[in-house]
Design a protein around this motif. Structure first.
Motif, mmCIF file in Angstrom:
data_model
loop_
_atom_site.group_PDB
_atom_site.id
_atom_site.type_symbol
_atom_site.label_atom_id
_atom_site.label_comp_id
_atom_site.label_asym_id
_atom_site.label_seq_id
_atom_site.Cartn_x
_atom_site.Cartn_y
_atom_site.Cartn_z
ATOM 1 N N LEU A 27 0.834 -1.206 0.000
ATOM 2 C CA LEU A 27 0.000 0.000 0.000
ATOM 3 C C LEU A 27 0.866 1.253 0.000
ATOM 4 O O LEU A 27 0.598 2.216 -0.736
ATOM 5 N N TYR B 53 2.450 1.968 -3.464
ATOM 6 C CA TYR B 53 1.524 2.532 -4.439
ATOM 7 C C TYR B 53 0.912 3.846 -3.971
ATOM 8 O O TYR B 53 0.236 4.525 -4.742
ATOM 9 N N GLN C 241 -7.170 -1.168 1.219
ATOM 10 C CA GLN C 241 -6.951 -2.420 0.506
ATOM 11 C C GLN C 241 -7.695 -2.443 -0.828
ATOM 12 O O GLN C 241 -7.221 -3.000 -1.812
ATOM 13 N N LEU D 264 -5.777 -1.181 -3.821
ATOM 14 C CA LEU D 264 -4.816 -2.153 -4.353
ATOM 15 C C LEU D 264 -5.539 -3.233 -5.151
ATOM 16 O O LEU D 264 -5.090 -3.620 -6.230
ATOM 17 N N CYS E 51 4.622 -5.210 -8.051
ATOM 18 C CA CYS E 51 4.709 -3.909 -7.388
ATOM 19 C C CYS E 51 6.109 -3.317 -7.522
ATOM 20 O O CYS E 51 6.262 -2.121 -7.791
#
Length: 280
Positions: free
Chosen positions: A104, A107, A112, A115, A143
């Motif tokens: 998390l 990004y 959640q 994501l 990621c």
């Protein structure tokens, strides 16, 4: 990791090269998996993401090179902190909430669901990661490639979020670099630039890397005028082409939206000096 564009045979060859082994049996031994696992992965064209992560962290092989073969040299770091089972145990001990939190953060998400929406993963699957303390190797690989964060930090929580930058070239200047993810600016090290690109004092410059574009921004500029600006609206950053209107209003436009508001409703981060467009 199962992808129709994935060539597991070539990926395994790069992993074998990184470890310096020549047989499937030897590779299975260094990865700590049953001896028939390698041939099974090749037959199914599917390879566990955690094996790729383990190889990258254990040998110093560049993650992008392992996945795509685009780099010539697979050994980019001198010596890993841990090897073999110790490294594997550390990775697996970072499953569940620990790795989810770092995903998390990488990004720039707070929930959640964000994501899940980005990667098309159900909320139930993510909840299972937490409940079972599961380490989602495939998601960690994606990621790391997507955001540029350090694979070691993402997998283990150790080290810096972003790898250290190369030494500054004598003819270049170094300015702060930030990454724009979902309206949030994250520190991303430094960016080297030719001083001829801008006459603005380097202490006022910031390079911002986005998904499809990047921008060189003059943070000294705070009085919004006609032009392209990097601004904050309701705690979310974005780039807009701005036009001044009568009555203290402005019109903001970018490829996704166009609207009018009061000039006082936005907080300028800085004026965009130039825009770089990405084509891949």
């Amino acid at each position: 990791m199962n992808d129709e564009n994935l060539n597991t045979q070539e990926l395994i060859e790069r992993i074998s090269s990184s470890y310096g082994v020549t047989t499937q049996r030897a590779l299975a031994e260094v990865l700590g998996v049953p001896s028939n696992s390698i041939s099974t992965w090749i037959q199914r064209n599917s390879l566990p993401g955690k094996a790729i992560i383990q190889c990258s962290l254990e040998t110093g092989a560049d993650l992008n090179w392992l996945m795509t073969g685009e780099l010539v040299n697979s050994h980019l770091r001198d010596e890993p902190l841990l090897k073999g089972k110790q490294l594997y145990d550390e990775i697996m001990a970072n499953g569940g909430k620990l790795v989810l939190r770092r995903l998390l953060d990488a990004y720039g998400f707070s929930m959640q669901k964000e994501l899940g929406d980005l990667l098309d993963i159900s909320s139930g699957t993510i909840s299972t990661w937490i409940r079972r303390e599961y380490f989602p190797g495939d998601v960690v690989v994606a990621c790391a490639l997507d955001t540029g964060v350090s694979l070691r930090w993402l997998a283990t929580g150790k080290g810096e979020m972003f790898d250290s930058q190369p030494e500054v070239v004598a003819s270049s200047i170094s300015i702060p670099k930030k990454k724009l993810v979902s309206g949030v600016l994250n520190d991303a090290g430094n960016w080297l630039m030719d001083p001829a690109l801008s006459a603005v004092d380097k202490d006022c410059l910031v390079f911002i890397d986005g998904v499809g574009h990047s921008w060189l921004v003059n943070t000294e500029a705070k009085n919004i005028a006609n032009g392209r600006w990097f601004v904050n609206i309701d705690d979310s950053y974005d780039v807009y082409d701005i036009s001044r209107l009568p009555g203290g209003k402005i019109k903001l436009t970018n490829p996704n939206v166009s609207f009018e508001c009061g000039a006082s409703d936005v907080t300028p981060f800085g004026a965009v000096l130039f825009t770089l467009e990405k084509h891949v």
